[in-house]
Design a protein around this motif. Sequence first.
Motif, PDB file in Angstrom:
ATOM      1  N   ASN A  29      15.491   7.779 -34.646  1.00 35.39           N
ATOM      2  CA  ASN A  29      16.662   8.440 -34.048  1.00 35.39           C
ATOM      3  C   ASN A  29      17.356   9.350 -35.056  1.00 35.39           C
ATOM      4  O   ASN A  29      18.587   9.371 -35.142  1.00 35.39           O
ATOM      5  CB  ASN A  29      17.646   7.406 -33.487  1.00 35.39           C
ATOM      6  CG  ASN A  29      17.037   6.554 -32.384  1.00 35.39           C
ATOM      7  OD1 ASN A  29      16.292   7.067 -31.554  1.00 35.39           O
ATOM      8  ND2 ASN A  29      17.324   5.256 -32.399  1.00 35.39           N
ATOM      9  N   HIS A  31      18.262  13.047 -36.664  1.00 32.24           N
ATOM     10  CA  HIS A  31      18.358  14.488 -36.472  1.00 32.24           C
ATOM     11  C   HIS A  31      17.842  15.111 -37.766  1.00 32.24           C
ATOM     12  O   HIS A  31      18.600  15.326 -38.716  1.00 32.24           O
ATOM     13  CB  HIS A  31      19.801  14.899 -36.203  1.00 32.24           C
ATOM     14  CG  HIS A  31      19.969  16.371 -35.941  1.00 32.24           C
ATOM     15  ND1 HIS A  31      21.083  16.905 -35.349  1.00 32.24           N
ATOM     16  CD2 HIS A  31      19.156  17.434 -36.201  1.00 32.24           C
ATOM     17  CE1 HIS A  31      20.960  18.220 -35.251  1.00 32.24           C
ATOM     18  NE2 HIS A  31      19.798  18.557 -35.773  1.00 32.24           N
ATOM     19  N   LEU A  33      16.736  17.590 -40.469  1.00 31.30           N
ATOM     20  CA  LEU A  33      17.104  18.953 -40.840  1.00 31.30           C
ATOM     21  C   LEU A  33      16.391  19.290 -42.142  1.00 31.30           C
ATOM     22  O   LEU A  33      16.806  18.854 -43.223  1.00 31.30           O
ATOM     23  CB  LEU A  33      18.627  19.065 -41.008  1.00 31.30           C
ATOM     24  CG  LEU A  33      19.210  20.454 -41.272  1.00 31.30           C
ATOM     25  CD1 LEU A  33      18.916  21.390 -40.110  1.00 31.30           C
ATOM     26  CD2 LEU A  33      20.718  20.356 -41.499  1.00 31.30           C
ATOM     27  N   GLU A  40      13.701  21.618 -37.861  1.00 30.65           N
ATOM     28  CA  GLU A  40      14.800  20.833 -37.295  1.00 30.65           C
ATOM     29  C   GLU A  40      14.311  20.087 -36.053  1.00 30.65           C
ATOM     30  O   GLU A  40      13.773  20.688 -35.122  1.00 30.65           O
ATOM     31  CB  GLU A  40      15.982  21.723 -36.940  1.00 30.65           C
ATOM     32  CG  GLU A  40      17.187  20.927 -36.446  1.00 30.65           C
ATOM     33  CD  GLU A  40      18.456  21.764 -36.311  1.00 30.65           C
ATOM     34  OE1 GLU A  40      19.511  21.189 -35.977  1.00 30.65           O
ATOM     35  OE2 GLU A  40      18.383  22.986 -36.548  1.00 30.65           O
ATOM     36  N   VAL A  41      14.492  18.777 -36.069  1.00 30.59           N
ATOM     37  CA  VAL A  41      14.087  17.916 -34.954  1.00 30.59           C
ATOM     38  C   VAL A  41      15.288  17.068 -34.578  1.00 30.59           C
ATOM     39  O   VAL A  41      15.789  16.299 -35.401  1.00 30.59           O
ATOM     40  CB  VAL A  41      12.893  17.010 -35.347  1.00 30.59           C
ATOM     41  CG1 VAL A  41      12.503  16.106 -34.180  1.00 30.59           C
ATOM     42  CG2 VAL A  41      11.713  17.851 -35.806  1.00 30.59           C
ATOM     43  N   GLU A  42      15.749  17.182 -33.346  1.00 22.56           N
ATOM     44  CA  GLU A  42      16.992  16.503 -32.949  1.00 22.56           C
ATOM     45  C   GLU A  42      16.836  14.995 -32.851  1.00 22.56           C
ATOM     46  O   GLU A  42      17.780  14.262 -33.102  1.00 22.56           O
ATOM     47  CB  GLU A  42      17.509  17.074 -31.628  1.00 22.56           C
ATOM     48  CG  GLU A  42      18.084  18.474 -31.764  1.00 22.56           C
ATOM     49  CD  GLU A  42      18.885  18.888 -30.553  1.00 22.56           C
ATOM     50  OE1 GLU A  42      19.078  18.051 -29.650  1.00 22.56           O
ATOM     51  OE2 GLU A  42      19.308  20.059 -30.518  1.00 22.56           O
ATOM     52  N   ASN A  43      15.685  14.514 -32.444  1.00 22.07           N
ATOM     53  CA  ASN A  43      15.483  13.067 -32.334  1.00 22.07           C
ATOM     54  C   ASN A  43      14.089  12.737 -32.844  1.00 22.07           C
ATOM     55  O   ASN A  43      13.129  12.684 -32.085  1.00 22.07           O
ATOM     56  CB  ASN A  43      15.640  12.612 -30.878  1.00 22.07           C
ATOM     57  CG  ASN A  43      15.674  11.090 -30.755  1.00 22.07           C
ATOM     58  OD1 ASN A  43      15.613  10.378 -31.763  1.00 22.07           O
ATOM     59  ND2 ASN A  43      15.765  10.594 -29.536  1.00 22.07           N
ATOM     60  N   GLN A  58       8.761  14.474 -34.034  1.00 29.23           N
ATOM     61  CA  GLN A  58       8.879  13.800 -32.747  1.00 29.23           C
ATOM     62  C   GLN A  58       7.579  13.077 -32.403  1.00 29.23           C
ATOM     63  O   GLN A  58       6.496  13.491 -32.792  1.00 29.23           O
ATOM     64  CB  GLN A  58       9.193  14.810 -31.644  1.00 29.23           C
ATOM     65  CG  GLN A  58      10.652  15.262 -31.631  1.00 29.23           C
ATOM     66  CD  GLN A  58      10.967  16.139 -30.433  1.00 29.23           C
ATOM     67  OE1 GLN A  58      10.137  16.922 -30.004  1.00 29.23           O
ATOM     68  NE2 GLN A  58      12.179  16.013 -29.902  1.00 29.23           N
ATOM     69  N   GLY A  73      21.186   9.200 -34.503  1.00 31.07           N
ATOM     70  CA  GLY A  73      21.415  10.610 -34.217  1.00 31.07           C
ATOM     71  C   GLY A  73      22.042  11.401 -35.344  1.00 31.07           C
ATOM     72  O   GLY A  73      22.312  12.600 -35.194  1.00 31.07           O
ATOM     73  N   GLN A  74      22.290  10.761 -36.491  1.00 29.95           N
ATOM     74  CA  GLN A  74      22.914  11.467 -37.612  1.00 29.95           C
ATOM     75  C   GLN A  74      21.910  12.409 -38.281  1.00 29.95           C
ATOM     76  O   GLN A  74      20.701  12.226 -38.189  1.00 29.95           O
ATOM     77  CB  GLN A  74      23.456  10.465 -38.638  1.00 29.95           C
ATOM     78  CG  GLN A  74      24.578   9.600 -38.089  1.00 29.95           C
ATOM     79  CD  GLN A  74      25.137   8.661 -39.147  1.00 29.95           C
ATOM     80  OE1 GLN A  74      26.328   8.655 -39.401  1.00 29.95           O
ATOM     81  NE2 GLN A  74      24.295   7.851 -39.758  1.00 29.95           N
ATOM     82  N   ILE A  75      22.452  13.410 -38.964  1.00 35.86           N
ATOM     83  CA  ILE A  75      21.609  14.377 -39.667  1.00 35.86           C
ATOM     84  C   ILE A  75      20.933  13.702 -40.862  1.00 35.86           C
ATOM     85  O   ILE A  75      21.564  12.961 -41.623  1.00 35.86           O
ATOM     86  CB  ILE A  75      22.433  15.591 -40.122  1.00 35.86           C
ATOM     87  CG1 ILE A  75      22.860  16.418 -38.904  1.00 35.86           C
ATOM     88  CG2 ILE A  75      21.644  16.457 -41.096  1.00 35.86           C
ATOM     89  CD1 ILE A  75      23.737  17.605 -39.238  1.00 35.86           C
ATOM     90  N   ASP A 388      27.473  17.213 -40.806  1.00 36.59           N
ATOM     91  CA  ASP A 388      26.866  18.377 -41.443  1.00 36.59           C
ATOM     92  C   ASP A 388      26.941  18.220 -42.963  1.00 36.59           C
ATOM     93  O   ASP A 388      28.032  18.099 -43.527  1.00 36.59           O
ATOM     94  CB  ASP A 388      27.632  19.632 -40.999  1.00 36.59           C
ATOM     95  CG  ASP A 388      27.036  20.925 -41.530  1.00 36.59           C
ATOM     96  OD1 ASP A 388      26.255  20.879 -42.491  1.00 36.59           O
ATOM     97  OD2 ASP A 388      27.375  21.989 -40.980  1.00 36.59           O
TER      98      ASP A 388
END
Length: 424
Positions: A29, A31, A33, A40-43, A58, A73-75, A388
């Motif tokens: 899970n 994010h 960066l 960059e992959v969000e999940n 992913q 979900g944190q970076i 961020d």
Amino acid sequence: MLRKIVTGAAVAAIVMGAAAHAETLAIVNAHILTAEPVGEVENGTIVVKDGVISAAGQGVAVPSGARVVDAKGQIVTAGLVAVNTGLGLTEVSSVSGTRDDRQHSEGISAAFDVQYGLNPNTTLIPVARLGGVTSAIVVPQYDDTDKARQLPFAGQAAAISLKYGGRLLLKPKIGLVLEFGEDGASRAGGSRAAEFIQLRALFDDARYYTSHKAAYERGEGRNLGLSRLDLEALAPVLDGSMPLIVIAHRASDISEVLRLGRDSGLKLILSGAEEAWMVASEIAAAKVPVLLNPTDNIPSSFDMLGATLLNAKRLSDAGVEIAIEGNDTGPRVRDLRYNAGVAVSRGLPYAKGVEAITLAPARIFGLDKQVGSIAPGKRGDIVVWTGDPLEPLSVATQVFVEGAEQPLTSRAEELRDRYLAPAR
């Protein structure tokens, strides 16, 4: 979470738990960066086996028996790579006995090698690690307490890993430091012209020494301007296998350095370079990278009259590779991410800002196959952030070096907590 004080047995447990890279780690899970190819992959999921990233992105399966860290979900970024630091060499800047980043022996200049003075127990490394820094470039400084000295070179830099309980040295001899401008000129008789003439003569001496070693050992041949150790240390610079890290600020000095590099076949890295934007096209054409502080916009000397907050953006727009540094060589090394944020606020693309504190410095110093991005085959140097990473209010909640979770504490925090506690 390791924001609380980690002492004694707790720290030992962290280190022993990661012994021999036995643990397989899966950060889910996340994010992610980072630079390409993962991007960059969000999940996404990152898997680290034996200290090395085996998969990221992913749809990555979590291996059976792996320790699972939920990033929620944190970076998540690669560990930051700090340039122009004194980590492991300095403790208290005003106490000379705690500084191994400089020397004033007349017989040692280019041969001075910082790798031999590294101290893994310095209190400044945990402070940098709290800011997400997992590796750093350690550079020598000039000792200018005696302006009569005329040592042309500061010495050789090294790369270090900030892993708790590990060996600091990551790669030695990654560059030779030389300063131009007002301070450099003061070591060569007081004139920039004299320094350039002197440097060309020293390069000639080093080439002569390399091709006449036998005669030199017999005491024959011409007189040379440096010691044998210094002449030998210049050999990898002159054959292009070791970069020359040149501190230069004024645009005209930078142009002259580029000319010297072309004439002598040198691999150059510019440092400081506050007026570099004025000759950005020349720097880009020469394919020379720049180490800079994008917050330098108030001239501290006549060398920097053209300093501007737009330096990083203009260099990047011209195609120059940049790496962003912190605000000193010790306690404020971790400010590099704030400085990257300032550069982004002045037009540097966000992805370039993140790259300037991760992959770009790794690439500049030949470490990009090991660190600088989240990608299979690289070390598991990974940071989980509350937000961020270029925002000052974001903090690192977990830091991994070679897949081993690091204690997020420092002597400063321990002292804070001791004196915040109610008196008994």
